[in-house]
Design a protein around this motif. Sequence first.
Motif, PDB file in Angstrom:
ATOM      1  N   THR A   8      19.205  82.449  17.785  1.00  0.00           N
ATOM      2  CA  THR A   8      18.486  81.312  18.363  1.00  0.00           C
ATOM      3  C   THR A   8      19.405  80.281  19.009  1.00  0.00           C
ATOM      4  N   PRO A   9      20.471  79.831  18.362  1.00  0.00           N
ATOM      5  CA  PRO A   9      21.333  78.831  19.011  1.00  0.00           C
ATOM      6  C   PRO A   9      21.954  79.328  20.314  1.00  0.00           C
ATOM      7  N   ILE A  10      22.315  80.590  20.370  1.00  0.00           N
ATOM      8  CA  ILE A  10      22.904  81.166  21.591  1.00  0.00           C
ATOM      9  C   ILE A  10      21.870  81.159  22.714  1.00  0.00           C
ATOM     10  N   LYS A  11      20.650  81.582  22.397  1.00  0.00           N
ATOM     11  CA  LYS A  11      19.585  81.613  23.394  1.00  0.00           C
ATOM     12  C   LYS A  11      19.290  80.204  23.911  1.00  0.00           C
ATOM     13  N   GLN A  12      19.190  79.246  23.003  1.00  0.00           N
ATOM     14  CA  GLN A  12      18.899  77.865  23.400  1.00  0.00           C
ATOM     15  C   GLN A  12      20.024  77.282  24.250  1.00  0.00           C
ATOM     16  N   LYS A  13      21.263  77.520  23.852  1.00  0.00           N
ATOM     17  CA  LYS A  13      22.425  77.007  24.590  1.00  0.00           C
ATOM     18  C   LYS A  13      22.447  77.526  26.026  1.00  0.00           C
ATOM     19  N   ASN A  14      21.942  78.739  26.230  1.00  0.00           N
ATOM     20  CA  ASN A  14      21.997  79.370  27.548  1.00  0.00           C
ATOM     21  C   ASN A  14      20.703  79.287  28.336  1.00  0.00           C
TER      22      ASN A  14
ATOM     23  N   THR B 172      21.610  88.620  23.679  1.00  0.00           N
ATOM     24  CA  THR B 172      21.892  87.680  24.762  1.00  0.00           C
ATOM     25  C   THR B 172      23.337  87.856  25.188  1.00  0.00           C
ATOM     26  N   GLY B 173      23.549  87.964  26.490  1.00  0.00           N
ATOM     27  CA  GLY B 173      24.897  88.067  27.033  1.00  0.00           C
ATOM     28  C   GLY B 173      25.187  86.887  27.944  1.00  0.00           C
ATOM     29  N   VAL B 174      26.470  86.651  28.165  1.00  0.00           N
ATOM     30  CA  VAL B 174      26.899  85.618  29.110  1.00  0.00           C
ATOM     31  C   VAL B 174      28.033  86.199  29.949  1.00  0.00           C
ATOM     32  N   ILE B 175      27.885  86.073  31.266  1.00  0.00           N
ATOM     33  CA  ILE B 175      28.904  86.546  32.193  1.00  0.00           C
ATOM     34  C   ILE B 175      28.976  85.586  33.378  1.00  0.00           C
ATOM     35  N   HIS B 176      30.175  85.133  33.691  1.00  0.00           N
ATOM     36  CA  HIS B 176      30.394  84.208  34.811  1.00  0.00           C
ATOM     37  C   HIS B 176      29.446  83.011  34.773  1.00  0.00           C
ATOM     38  N   GLY B 177      29.127  82.541  33.575  1.00  0.00           N
ATOM     39  CA  GLY B 177      28.249  81.383  33.419  1.00  0.00           C
ATOM     40  C   GLY B 177      26.766  81.688  33.461  1.00  0.00           C
ATOM     41  N   TYR B 178      26.404  82.926  33.680  1.00  0.00           N
ATOM     42  CA  TYR B 178      24.996  83.335  33.714  1.00  0.00           C
ATOM     43  C   TYR B 178      24.593  83.952  32.374  1.00  0.00           C
ATOM     44  N   ALA B 179      23.375  83.681  31.944  1.00  0.00           N
ATOM     45  CA  ALA B 179      22.810  84.328  30.761  1.00  0.00           C
ATOM     46  C   ALA B 179      22.187  85.653  31.180  1.00  0.00           C
ATOM     47  N   VAL B 180      22.298  86.643  30.304  1.00  0.00           N
ATOM     48  CA  VAL B 180      21.663  87.939  30.503  1.00  0.00           C
ATOM     49  C   VAL B 180      20.904  88.219  29.214  1.00  0.00           C
ATOM     50  N   GLU B 181      19.592  88.084  29.266  1.00  0.00           N
ATOM     51  CA  GLU B 181      18.748  88.213  28.073  1.00  0.00           C
ATOM     52  C   GLU B 181      18.058  89.565  28.057  1.00  0.00           C
TER      53      GLU B 181
ATOM     54  N   ALA C 245      21.406  80.420  42.449  1.00  0.00           N
ATOM     55  CA  ALA C 245      21.300  79.154  41.693  1.00  0.00           C
ATOM     56  C   ALA C 245      20.274  79.318  40.578  1.00  0.00           C
ATOM     57  N   ILE C 246      20.624  80.131  39.572  1.00  0.00           N
ATOM     58  CA  ILE C 246      19.758  80.380  38.423  1.00  0.00           C
ATOM     59  C   ILE C 246      20.592  80.263  37.152  1.00  0.00           C
ATOM     60  N   ALA C 247      19.918  80.188  36.010  1.00  0.00           N
ATOM     61  CA  ALA C 247      20.625  80.191  34.725  1.00  0.00           C
ATOM     62  C   ALA C 247      20.925  81.617  34.291  1.00  0.00           C
ATOM     63  N   GLY C 248      20.067  82.553  34.704  1.00  0.00           N
ATOM     64  CA  GLY C 248      20.312  83.936  34.334  1.00  0.00           C
ATOM     65  C   GLY C 248      19.137  84.849  34.599  1.00  0.00           C
ATOM     66  N   LEU C 249      19.257  86.069  34.052  1.00  0.00           N
ATOM     67  CA  LEU C 249      18.231  87.097  34.185  1.00  0.00           C
ATOM     68  C   LEU C 249      17.749  87.503  32.802  1.00  0.00           C
ATOM     69  N   ALA C 250      16.485  87.890  32.719  1.00  0.00           N
ATOM     70  CA  ALA C 250      15.918  88.317  31.441  1.00  0.00           C
ATOM     71  C   ALA C 250      14.945  89.467  31.632  1.00  0.00           C
ATOM     72  N   VAL C 251      14.942  90.353  30.655  1.00  0.00           N
ATOM     73  CA  VAL C 251      13.893  91.351  30.494  1.00  0.00           C
ATOM     74  C   VAL C 251      13.266  91.028  29.142  1.00  0.00           C
TER      75      VAL C 251
ATOM     76  N   THR D 185      15.598  79.468  35.572  1.00  0.00           N
ATOM     77  CA  THR D 185      16.439  78.282  35.704  1.00  0.00           C
ATOM     78  C   THR D 185      16.299  77.443  34.440  1.00  0.00           C
ATOM     79  N   ARG D 186      17.209  76.518  34.257  1.00  0.00           N
ATOM     80  CA  ARG D 186      17.167  75.656  33.069  1.00  0.00           C
ATOM     81  C   ARG D 186      15.976  74.704  33.081  1.00  0.00           C
ATOM     82  N   ASP D 187      15.411  74.441  34.266  1.00  0.00           N
ATOM     83  CA  ASP D 187      14.253  73.536  34.323  1.00  0.00           C
ATOM     84  C   ASP D 187      12.930  74.285  34.194  1.00  0.00           C
TER      85      ASP D 187
END
Length: 179
Positions: free
Chosen positions: A95-101, A112-121, A138-144, A168-170
């Motif tokens: 949970t903390p990792i997911k929330q942080k990203n 949850t993964g992180v690469i080059h500042g992007y989250a990969v869920e 300009a996104i926070a990351g990708l998720a499936v 995105t974070r918003d």
Amino acid sequence: MRRHISYFSALTVLISLGCSGADGASGDEHAETGVATQVASANPASAGAAATAVAATGDTIEVWKDANCGCCKSWVEHMEKHGFTVIAHDTPNLTPIKQKNGVGADLVSCHTGVIHGYAVEGHVPADLVRKMIDEKPAIAGLAVPGMPMGSPGMEGPTSQPYDVIAFTRDGKRTVYASR
């Protein structure tokens, strides 16, 4: 806010429980009870091809996962097979990792993964991770979200269509790709 965190935690636990792995694995032999453990994930069978691709790309993804999750292990192998270096962290609380990203409760999966500042869920295909880091959107990351059958790491006798969501974070969500 407290209700949101409780829901998020409960959803993470449910997905983790459902991710015990079809291979019957009892967990990573490097994991220590109650402690997040860094594990360098290496598959000797694919080391040669992966080493060549890594030398060309130099891309390392950090992944936080449950030590007992077989599909997480399979997704890590998928990423390595496609030239990524993976540093896996086994942890009982994602949970903390997911929330942080910036991963919202509607996007949660089992790792949850992180690469080059992007989250990969979750079970995002390697080619789409590569496309994201090459294009730098300009996104926070990708998720499936969830664990759809047929996605990388969730291969089996059946497949279901699924969307890869850019977020995105918003709170904005768009379909990045459909598989």
